[in-house]
Design a protein around this motif. Structure first.
Motif, PDB file in Angstrom:
ATOM      1  N   ALA A  48      74.120  82.371  28.080  1.00 56.94           N
ATOM      2  CA  ALA A  48      74.064  80.913  27.954  1.00 56.94           C
ATOM      3  C   ALA A  48      75.266  80.254  28.620  1.00 56.94           C
ATOM      4  O   ALA A  48      75.128  79.248  29.343  1.00 56.94           O
ATOM      5  CB  ALA A  48      74.004  80.526  26.480  1.00 56.94           C
ATOM      6  N   TYR A  59      69.850  74.703  33.500  1.00 60.58           N
ATOM      7  CA  TYR A  59      69.910  75.000  32.060  1.00 60.58           C
ATOM      8  C   TYR A  59      69.391  73.822  31.246  1.00 60.58           C
ATOM      9  O   TYR A  59      68.581  73.995  30.324  1.00 60.58           O
ATOM     10  CB  TYR A  59      71.342  75.333  31.669  1.00 60.58           C
ATOM     11  CG  TYR A  59      71.505  75.696  30.212  1.00 60.58           C
ATOM     12  CD1 TYR A  59      71.273  76.992  29.760  1.00 60.58           C
ATOM     13  CD2 TYR A  59      71.895  74.744  29.279  1.00 60.58           C
ATOM     14  CE1 TYR A  59      71.410  77.325  28.427  1.00 60.58           C
ATOM     15  CE2 TYR A  59      72.036  75.062  27.939  1.00 60.58           C
ATOM     16  CZ  TYR A  59      71.797  76.351  27.524  1.00 60.58           C
ATOM     17  OH  TYR A  59      71.935  76.674  26.189  1.00 60.58           O
ATOM     18  N   ARG A  60      69.852  72.633  31.571  1.00 59.35           N
ATOM     19  CA  ARG A  60      69.418  71.451  30.822  1.00 59.35           C
ATOM     20  C   ARG A  60      67.928  71.186  31.022  1.00 59.35           C
ATOM     21  O   ARG A  60      67.231  70.754  30.092  1.00 59.35           O
ATOM     22  CB  ARG A  60      70.239  70.235  31.241  1.00 59.35           C
ATOM     23  CG  ARG A  60      71.671  70.256  30.709  1.00 59.35           C
ATOM     24  CD  ARG A  60      72.323  68.889  30.894  1.00 59.35           C
ATOM     25  NE  ARG A  60      72.513  68.565  32.306  1.00 59.35           N
ATOM     26  CZ  ARG A  60      73.611  68.843  32.987  1.00 59.35           C
ATOM     27  NH1 ARG A  60      74.631  69.454  32.381  1.00 59.35           N
ATOM     28  NH2 ARG A  60      73.712  68.505  34.271  1.00 59.35           N
ATOM     29  N   SER A  63      66.026  73.937  28.840  1.00 59.45           N
ATOM     30  CA  SER A  63      66.192  73.732  27.396  1.00 59.45           C
ATOM     31  C   SER A  63      65.576  72.421  26.937  1.00 59.45           C
ATOM     32  O   SER A  63      65.180  72.283  25.777  1.00 59.45           O
ATOM     33  CB  SER A  63      67.676  73.754  27.022  1.00 59.45           C
ATOM     34  OG  SER A  63      68.373  72.702  27.671  1.00 59.45           O
ATOM     35  N   ALA A  79      64.837  74.151  23.319  1.00 57.62           N
ATOM     36  CA  ALA A  79      65.991  74.384  22.460  1.00 57.62           C
ATOM     37  C   ALA A  79      65.621  74.237  20.989  1.00 57.62           C
ATOM     38  O   ALA A  79      66.057  75.029  20.134  1.00 57.62           O
ATOM     39  CB  ALA A  79      67.124  73.423  22.826  1.00 57.62           C
ATOM     40  N   HIS A  80      64.790  73.215  20.661  1.00 52.49           N
ATOM     41  CA  HIS A  80      64.389  73.041  19.260  1.00 52.49           C
ATOM     42  C   HIS A  80      63.395  74.110  18.815  1.00 52.49           C
ATOM     43  O   HIS A  80      63.382  74.507  17.648  1.00 52.49           O
ATOM     44  CB  HIS A  80      63.805  71.645  19.060  1.00 52.49           C
ATOM     45  CG  HIS A  80      64.846  70.577  18.907  1.00 52.49           C
ATOM     46  ND1 HIS A  80      65.379  69.909  19.991  1.00 52.49           N
ATOM     47  CD2 HIS A  80      65.483  70.096  17.807  1.00 52.49           C
ATOM     48  CE1 HIS A  80      66.278  69.038  19.569  1.00 52.49           C
ATOM     49  NE2 HIS A  80      66.364  69.133  18.256  1.00 52.49           N
ATOM     50  N   PHE A 298      69.988  79.276  23.975  1.00 53.91           N
ATOM     51  CA  PHE A 298      69.815  77.832  24.073  1.00 53.91           C
ATOM     52  C   PHE A 298      70.706  77.050  23.118  1.00 53.91           C
ATOM     53  O   PHE A 298      70.652  75.820  23.096  1.00 53.91           O
ATOM     54  CB  PHE A 298      68.345  77.469  23.829  1.00 53.91           C
ATOM     55  CG  PHE A 298      67.438  77.943  24.924  1.00 53.91           C
ATOM     56  CD1 PHE A 298      67.412  77.288  26.145  1.00 53.91           C
ATOM     57  CD2 PHE A 298      66.646  79.064  24.752  1.00 53.91           C
ATOM     58  CE1 PHE A 298      66.594  77.733  27.175  1.00 53.91           C
ATOM     59  CE2 PHE A 298      65.820  79.514  25.769  1.00 53.91           C
ATOM     60  CZ  PHE A 298      65.792  78.845  26.985  1.00 53.91           C
ATOM     61  N   ALA A 299      71.539  77.744  22.338  1.00 55.27           N
ATOM     62  CA  ALA A 299      72.460  77.052  21.435  1.00 55.27           C
ATOM     63  C   ALA A 299      73.899  77.114  21.917  1.00 55.27           C
ATOM     64  O   ALA A 299      74.697  76.232  21.601  1.00 55.27           O
ATOM     65  CB  ALA A 299      72.368  77.655  20.028  1.00 55.27           C
ATOM     66  N   SER A 376      74.262  71.981  15.246  1.00 52.91           N
ATOM     67  CA  SER A 376      73.209  71.197  15.906  1.00 52.91           C
ATOM     68  C   SER A 376      72.561  70.214  14.939  1.00 52.91           C
ATOM     69  O   SER A 376      72.163  69.109  15.342  1.00 52.91           O
ATOM     70  CB  SER A 376      72.148  72.131  16.497  1.00 52.91           C
ATOM     71  OG  SER A 376      71.436  72.817  15.469  1.00 52.91           O
ATOM     72  N   THR A 381      72.351  67.792  19.836  1.00 52.59           N
ATOM     73  CA  THR A 381      72.632  68.640  21.004  1.00 52.59           C
ATOM     74  C   THR A 381      73.067  67.752  22.164  1.00 52.59           C
ATOM     75  O   THR A 381      72.556  66.646  22.340  1.00 52.59           O
ATOM     76  CB  THR A 381      71.393  69.451  21.407  1.00 52.59           C
ATOM     77  OG1 THR A 381      70.292  68.555  21.641  1.00 52.59           O
ATOM     78  CG2 THR A 381      71.012  70.426  20.302  1.00 52.59           C
TER      79      THR A 381
END
Length: 461
Positions: A48, A59-60, A63, A79-80, A298-299, A376, A381
């Motif tokens: 990550a 990445y953004r 996610s 991500a969620h 993703f965190a 989170s 995020t």
């Protein structure tokens, strides 16, 4: 029930001097599998960081990709889905561990559970207090993140102990395992109570009905995945739509699985494996090998800049997280254990010292999976505070692993040295007196005239 005679003193209880068969199996499972899970979790976090720093736009974009129908608020980004969906598998395994410990493990005995339970409570109060103190004393504080440094990552902590603490007594390993399990339970309560705003009661009742149907099916011997998986997914989806964090559904489903020995096969002997044990073996690889590493992917993806690193150690959120985990965890765990042993009949098992407890307390500062999840929930995020939480958790976990690992590696060498220097009593007696009778093998039964109630502290039974 027998009562103490006047003028007699009850023997002090010892901590985990002998493990129940259920706890031995649970401990063996955890020590065998969590090292691999911890390494995969670390790999996910490193991937990550590399991805978020080498290709931040990619990445953004990934996610933030939305997947799923809008019904029941299931149109979530990736991500969620990782945090709310995949972590439900992790919490299902946690629920199975808790159920086994409560049913057949150390948590069913108040005497043996008291000390690690007290340590877990102290290990959550002290970090939260330090975080709140830092955020109250510094401008721009964010007290809503108080729960971030309260959680211990069981995969990393037990994995580090398994790697560096090969010479420490099994009692210390059991202490850390039970402490981490209680810590998970408290973290679940915090997530359910502290991060739930509005709750749709009808949806919660629907989720609980699905959990009840899941439990009833298992007890009736109906174990087809075509029945159980839809019930589990319905319980998760309804709880997610209700406003309660969906990972709680995983815990409830884990608690619904029978954990008594022999529950896997009807009519089996009393010491046969339980259904909870079977499901734990089945789902742990999914949790440790896929769910948790993908969540970390993703965190933990934060773009690390000089300003972010500086803010982590200079701003109240990041500093509170680091100090809470690195200082608060060992302080709370050690002090709570000391107070519990001083004011109750619980005692450390023979051979354990306070440096062992301090080492475990330092390992307790490894807060990864649940700490990132709570961060989170508290800050969302992509916010500045969320980035500080990620960097703070990573830095604190690294420091905790290094310091705790160093202390326990040293303690392992001390225990190994003592075990090698001290000859068994029978050997020592025969060396001093060659005419002494041969030793009687220890069968585990009490000596003639000795009842179970009057065994020496630390005897099995």
């Amino acid at each position: 029930m027998p009562t103490d005679q006047p003028g007699t003193e009850r023997p002090a209880r010892t901590l985990f001097a002998a493990l129940s068969p259920g706890s031995e199996r649970n401990l063996a499972d955890t020590l065998r599998d969590e090292r691999t899970g911890g390494l995969l979790l670390l790999a996910g976090a490193l991937a990550a960081l590399l991805w978020a720093n080498l290709a931040p736009e990619s990445y953004r974009a990934v996610s933030g990709t939305v997947i799923g129908p809008a019904a029941l608020h299931l149109d979530l980004d990736v991500a969620h889905w990782a945090a709310d969906g995949l972590l439900a598998v992790f919490f299902f395994v946690v629920g199975l561990e808790l159920k086994r410990e409560i049913a057949v493990g150390e948590l069913r005995h108040v005497a043996t559970a008291a000390l690690p339970a007290a340590a877990a409570v102290g290990g959550m109060i002290a970090p939260a207090g330090i975080y709140l103190a830092v955020n109250a004393a510094m401008p721009g504080g964010a007290p809503q993140g108080w729960a971030v440094p309260t959680a211990t990552d069981i995969a990393f902590a037990v994995g580090v102990l398994a790697i560096v603490g090969r010479g420490v007594p099994v009692a210390l390993r059991a202490f850390l395992l039970t402490l981490a399990v209680v810590d998970d339970l408290l973290a679940i309560v915090i997530i359910a109570v502290g991060f739930t705003d509005a709750v749709a009661v009808g949806l919660v009742l629907g989720s609980l009905a699905c959990v009840a149907a899941f439990a009833l099916a298992l007890r009736r011997g109906l174990r087809s995945p075509f029945l159980l998986v839809p019930l589990a997914l319905a319980a998760w989806a309804l709880l997610h739509a209700s406003g309660v964090h969906a990972t709680i559904a995983g815990v409830l489903l884990g608690f619904a699985v029978p954990a008594l020995p022999g529950s896997l096969t009807r009519g089996a002997a009393g010491d046969a494996p339980s259904l909870a044990e079977h499901y734990e073996h089945l789902w742990r690889p999914v949790s440790a090998g896929f769910a948790v590493p993908v969540f970390a992917l993703f965190a933990a993806g934060v773009t690390i800049e000089t300003a972010t690193i500086g803010a982590t150690f200079a701003q109240p959120v990041g500093l509170g997280v680091v100090l809470g985990l690195v200082l608060g965890k060992p302080l709370g765990i050690t002090l709570a254990t000391l107070l519990a042993s001083r004011f109750t009949r619980a005692r450390l098992a023979p051979g354990l010292g306070w440096w062992d407890v301090i080492g475990v307390g330092l390992l307790g500062g490894i807060g990864f999976t649940v700490s990132l999840l709570v961060g989170s929930l508290a800050f969302g995020t992509g916010t500045t505070e969320a980035d500080e939480v990620v960097v703070g958790v990573l830095a604190a976990s690294l420091l905790a692993a290094l310091t705790g690992g160093a202390v326990l590696a040293w303690r392992g060498r001390v225990h190994t040295s003592r075990a090698g220097d001290v000859a068994p009593p029978d050997a020592a007696e025969r060396a001093a007196d060659p005419q002494a009778p041969p030793a009687v093998p220890d069968t585990g039964a009490p000596a003639p005239g000795t009842t179970e109630e009057h065994r020496e502290p630390g005897a099995s039974g």
